[in-house]
Design a protein around this motif. Sequence first.
Motif, PDB file in Angstrom:
ATOM      1  N   GLU A 321      55.971  19.771 -89.990  1.00 24.98           N
ATOM      2  CA  GLU A 321      57.126  20.122 -89.153  1.00 24.98           C
ATOM      3  C   GLU A 321      56.821  21.279 -88.209  1.00 24.98           C
ATOM      4  O   GLU A 321      57.262  21.293 -87.059  1.00 24.98           O
ATOM      5  N   ASP A 322      56.058  22.288 -88.684  1.00 24.09           N
ATOM      6  CA  ASP A 322      55.746  23.449 -87.853  1.00 24.09           C
ATOM      7  C   ASP A 322      54.965  23.043 -86.605  1.00 24.09           C
ATOM      8  O   ASP A 322      55.239  23.513 -85.495  1.00 24.09           O
ATOM      9  N   ALA A 323      53.977  22.187 -86.797  1.00 22.29           N
ATOM     10  CA  ALA A 323      53.159  21.738 -85.671  1.00 22.29           C
ATOM     11  C   ALA A 323      53.989  20.924 -84.685  1.00 22.29           C
ATOM     12  O   ALA A 323      53.847  21.082 -83.463  1.00 22.29           O
ATOM     13  N   MET A 324      54.846  20.057 -85.195  1.00 25.94           N
ATOM     14  CA  MET A 324      55.688  19.228 -84.318  1.00 25.94           C
ATOM     15  C   MET A 324      56.609  20.106 -83.475  1.00 25.94           C
ATOM     16  O   MET A 324      56.754  19.898 -82.267  1.00 25.94           O
ATOM     17  N   LYS A 325      57.224  21.116 -84.111  1.00 20.01           N
ATOM     18  CA  LYS A 325      58.153  21.999 -83.410  1.00 20.01           C
ATOM     19  C   LYS A 325      57.426  22.818 -82.342  1.00 20.01           C
ATOM     20  O   LYS A 325      57.951  23.085 -81.264  1.00 20.01           O
ATOM     21  N   LEU A 326      56.202  23.216 -82.670  1.00 20.52           N
ATOM     22  CA  LEU A 326      55.438  24.097 -81.802  1.00 20.52           C
ATOM     23  C   LEU A 326      54.816  23.374 -80.614  1.00 20.52           C
ATOM     24  O   LEU A 326      54.758  23.905 -79.501  1.00 20.52           O
ATOM     25  N   LEU A 327      54.357  22.148 -80.831  1.00 20.66           N
ATOM     26  CA  LEU A 327      53.570  21.453 -79.818  1.00 20.66           C
ATOM     27  C   LEU A 327      54.350  20.423 -78.999  1.00 20.66           C
ATOM     28  O   LEU A 327      53.983  20.128 -77.869  1.00 20.66           O
ATOM     29  N   ASN A 328      55.389  19.847 -79.563  1.00 23.15           N
ATOM     30  CA  ASN A 328      56.168  18.833 -78.844  1.00 23.15           C
ATOM     31  C   ASN A 328      57.159  19.515 -77.910  1.00 23.15           C
ATOM     32  O   ASN A 328      58.332  19.702 -78.238  1.00 23.15           O
ATOM     33  N   ARG A 329      56.692  19.893 -76.728  1.00 24.20           N
ATOM     34  CA  ARG A 329      57.561  20.638 -75.806  1.00 24.20           C
ATOM     35  C   ARG A 329      57.045  20.530 -74.384  1.00 24.20           C
ATOM     36  O   ARG A 329      55.996  19.956 -74.113  1.00 24.20           O
ATOM     37  N   GLY A 330      57.819  21.155 -73.454  1.00 26.83           N
ATOM     38  CA  GLY A 330      57.432  21.180 -72.039  1.00 26.83           C
ATOM     39  C   GLY A 330      57.987  20.004 -71.266  1.00 26.83           C
ATOM     40  O   GLY A 330      58.810  19.219 -71.760  1.00 26.83           O
ATOM     41  N   GLY A 331      57.574  19.870 -70.034  1.00 26.00           N
ATOM     42  CA  GLY A 331      57.991  18.755 -69.204  1.00 26.00           C
ATOM     43  C   GLY A 331      59.154  19.089 -68.282  1.00 26.00           C
ATOM     44  O   GLY A 331      59.968  19.966 -68.564  1.00 26.00           O
ATOM     45  N   LEU A 332      59.214  18.374 -67.175  1.00 24.67           N
ATOM     46  CA  LEU A 332      60.270  18.569 -66.192  1.00 24.67           C
ATOM     47  C   LEU A 332      61.655  18.339 -66.784  1.00 24.67           C
ATOM     48  O   LEU A 332      62.598  19.080 -66.489  1.00 24.67           O
ATOM     49  N   SER A 333      61.805  17.333 -67.626  1.00 20.67           N
ATOM     50  CA  SER A 333      63.124  16.999 -68.171  1.00 20.67           C
ATOM     51  C   SER A 333      63.716  18.134 -68.985  1.00 20.67           C
ATOM     52  O   SER A 333      64.942  18.278 -69.068  1.00 20.67           O
ATOM     53  N   ALA A 334      62.862  18.976 -69.588  1.00 19.81           N
ATOM     54  CA  ALA A 334      63.352  20.091 -70.393  1.00 19.81           C
ATOM     55  C   ALA A 334      64.034  21.148 -69.531  1.00 19.81           C
ATOM     56  O   ALA A 334      64.804  21.970 -70.038  1.00 19.81           O
ATOM     57  N   MET A 335      63.754  21.141 -68.229  1.00 19.88           N
ATOM     58  CA  MET A 335      64.304  22.145 -67.329  1.00 19.88           C
ATOM     59  C   MET A 335      65.488  21.630 -66.506  1.00 19.88           C
ATOM     60  O   MET A 335      66.094  22.400 -65.767  1.00 19.88           O
ATOM     61  N   LEU A 336      65.803  20.344 -66.620  1.00 18.09           N
ATOM     62  CA  LEU A 336      66.845  19.778 -65.768  1.00 18.09           C
ATOM     63  C   LEU A 336      68.218  20.403 -66.024  1.00 18.09           C
ATOM     64  O   LEU A 336      68.970  20.686 -65.092  1.00 18.09           O
ATOM     65  N   LYS A 337      68.544  20.638 -67.297  1.00 18.00           N
ATOM     66  CA  LYS A 337      69.837  21.250 -67.615  1.00 18.00           C
ATOM     67  C   LYS A 337      69.924  22.645 -67.012  1.00 18.00           C
ATOM     68  O   LYS A 337      70.953  23.040 -66.454  1.00 18.00           O
ATOM     69  N   SER A 338      68.822  23.398 -67.107  1.00 21.52           N
ATOM     70  CA  SER A 338      68.790  24.738 -66.534  1.00 21.52           C
ATOM     71  C   SER A 338      68.940  24.675 -65.017  1.00 21.52           C
ATOM     72  O   SER A 338      69.640  25.494 -64.411  1.00 21.52           O
TER      73      SER A 338
END
Length: 491
Positions: A321-338
Amino acid sequence: MKEKVKKLKPARVKRKPNMFEALSAVIVLLVIFFFGSLADLSAPALIGIAVGYVVFIGWRCGYSWEDMEGYTAEKIKSAAPAMSVLLAVGFLLGAWMYSGTIPMFIYYGVQLVSEKWILVSAFALCAIFSTCTGTSWGSAATAGIAMMGIATAMPNVNIAAVAGACYTGAIFGDKLSPLSDTTILAALSTKNDIFDHIKHMSKTVIPAAVIGIIIYVIMGISTKSTGNGLPENTLQLLDTLDAAFHWNIIVLIPLVIVIYGAITKKPSTVIMMISAMVALLIGLFYQGFDLSDGVSALYGGFNLEMVEHAREGFSAADAGEDAMKLLNRGGLSAMLKSFILIYICFYFAGIMEQIGAIEVLLGKLLAAVKTRFTLILATSISVIILVAIGGSSSLALILTGEMYNEKYKEMGLSTLNLSRTMEDFGTGMAGFIPWSGSGVYYPSVLGVSIGAYLPYCFMSYAVWILAYVYAATGICIKPLEEEVSTEGSEA
């Protein structure tokens, strides 16, 4: 035949809002956002309601929707560079995960930085980066992300405290760097030499930073250590990283590109996009990942399942779980709400500015100023209100400088005191305002909410306290006769 004459509607008379109307717009914003946040409602929708109310106030003051829409369009246009940086950061994070740049920081950082010194390290690294480059956003997106990744892998570390250390470290450089836009604006709007301003600014920032570091040291010493060996879940994370990525100095090239671009003052968005493209190539040719996964990482973020296509025998399900939480991130879609939230915020700020509500709210403060302390107090309140309403430190610094320049001279004070006070309370304040650009950006990048990291921004609070102590006692307050005007030296 008599022609019918079409009666024209008389033009509506435009006026400034009264104090009740101007204040009610701010109160509605605060109340809606406060209670909406408690109920975990959509932030863009909440700000949209506040925009609807301020449009109503604008209509009462004689402004048509066309008037308000045209003005806010120009406001949003001026914010386009900052909004494009936000989107570029999404690309950058996804690409840096894909290339192994951030994973490499985490892999070696966990083994080099101890739990007891993670807070001091986070503050120092972000402060060094932001001072050298002049960008707090860039510092948070690089050094901040790396330190947050390292902290996440440490079981006994307070993640919110690390985020607070990263945030204040990034703000440290934003206040003192001659490359910082807020530092430049504070000096320009008060007609002071930038290095004179930095020297005067350091009298609050450096002692405050020392206070913050001392507190971080005390917190670190009191942190429970895991002993000589790393805990099992951290070892599992390191094994996952080692199996998923190849380690080589080439992986750090994307970071070098960003640092070089920031130091040489190249356009942030362009440099971030170049760095992301280089990271994409490293992930493709050095890490051996699929091109389709790389493109997906740019938009939807990196996912450990992408490693399965390139590493025989690797299973994302076994990573933990720690690795998944830490590494599964980024991308344009993550910033769309912001991005959407910032867009709507500028509607609110633009209409408030256009109808004169900001001028009405702050006009009473100037009339109440009688002493040196009340002058600096009024300046700080003005900056905070402008940041809260406009969602931008830059706007607050420009307007406050114009409003208070002559008042400081009238009271026998150098405008260096004004430029310092403006930065004491303006630079970094936006990161505490949930509906501001920075208030959206930092939680998105650091992965911690404002409410969580707010209690650990010790340097910011120490700066404010020192500013008021100086105002009350006269310590480090520069009189007007000591001021060296730079107006005559301008070409």
